[in-house]
Enzyme design. Sequence first.
Site, PDB file in Angstrom:
ATOM      1  N   TYR A  82      -4.180  -8.970   8.865  1.00 30.74           N
ATOM      2  CA  TYR A  82      -2.824  -8.905   9.421  1.00 30.74           C
ATOM      3  C   TYR A  82      -2.912  -9.251  10.900  1.00 30.74           C
ATOM      4  O   TYR A  82      -3.932  -9.002  11.549  1.00 30.74           O
ATOM      5  CB  TYR A  82      -2.265  -7.489   9.206  1.00 30.74           C
ATOM      6  CG  TYR A  82      -0.844  -7.265   9.661  1.00 30.74           C
ATOM      7  CD1 TYR A  82       0.205  -7.949   9.066  1.00 30.74           C
ATOM      8  CD2 TYR A  82      -0.551  -6.359  10.676  1.00 30.74           C
ATOM      9  CE1 TYR A  82       1.508  -7.733   9.475  1.00 30.74           C
ATOM     10  CE2 TYR A  82       0.749  -6.135  11.088  1.00 30.74           C
ATOM     11  CZ  TYR A  82       1.780  -6.831  10.483  1.00 30.74           C
ATOM     12  OH  TYR A  82       3.068  -6.619  10.899  1.00 30.74           O
ATOM     13  N   GLU A 100       0.825  -1.209   0.000  1.00 27.46           N
ATOM     14  CA  GLU A 100       0.000   0.000   0.000  1.00 27.46           C
ATOM     15  C   GLU A 100       0.861   1.261   0.000  1.00 27.46           C
ATOM     16  O   GLU A 100       0.516   2.258  -0.640  1.00 27.46           O
ATOM     17  CB  GLU A 100      -0.991   0.005   1.168  1.00 27.46           C
ATOM     18  CG  GLU A 100      -0.378  -0.087   2.550  1.00 27.46           C
ATOM     19  CD  GLU A 100      -0.137  -1.491   3.058  1.00 27.46           C
ATOM     20  OE1 GLU A 100      -0.433  -1.730   4.244  1.00 27.46           O
ATOM     21  OE2 GLU A 100       0.372  -2.335   2.305  1.00 27.46           O
TER      22      GLU A 100
END
Length: 158
Positions: A131, A84
């Site tokens: 995550y 990202e």
Amino acid sequence: MPLQLRISAPQKMNPNKLNKYDKAYLRIAKEWSRLSYCNRKQVGAIIVKDRMIISDGYNGTPSGFQNSCEGEDGLTLWYVLHAEANAILKVAGSTQSCDKATLYITLSPCKECSKLIHQSGIKRVVYQEGYKDQSGIQFLKEAGVEVVHISETEMNEK
């Protein structure tokens, strides 16, 4: 008589159609993750604005560094960029803007990248796998960013 233009607010997309697009963009992010040289985890990201892909990224080393993400101990090197972050940095170096965009990512963002996502103006994050540390997701929600999780099982549904 002066010409009058009517400008209407953009219409919200039908939820079923939106989910269909979300899954398609996540599949693109998954394909993009395969470009990563990282052994431990390959992550891909796509930034979409007005149904157009404006950026992409995958986790890896900065430009000019050897494409090796892990040290001899097998741990990820500290300077490896997350997918990202790479996608946001590409936009920063272009004429585009992340303002009101959607980030599609194969792994939910860490807390450091969540700050970048919020500051870049991204208003929606769609991710597939969670995550281990969910504080990044919590931060985004508190910041008013819409967060959507689409599991592997959901990805396989029509």
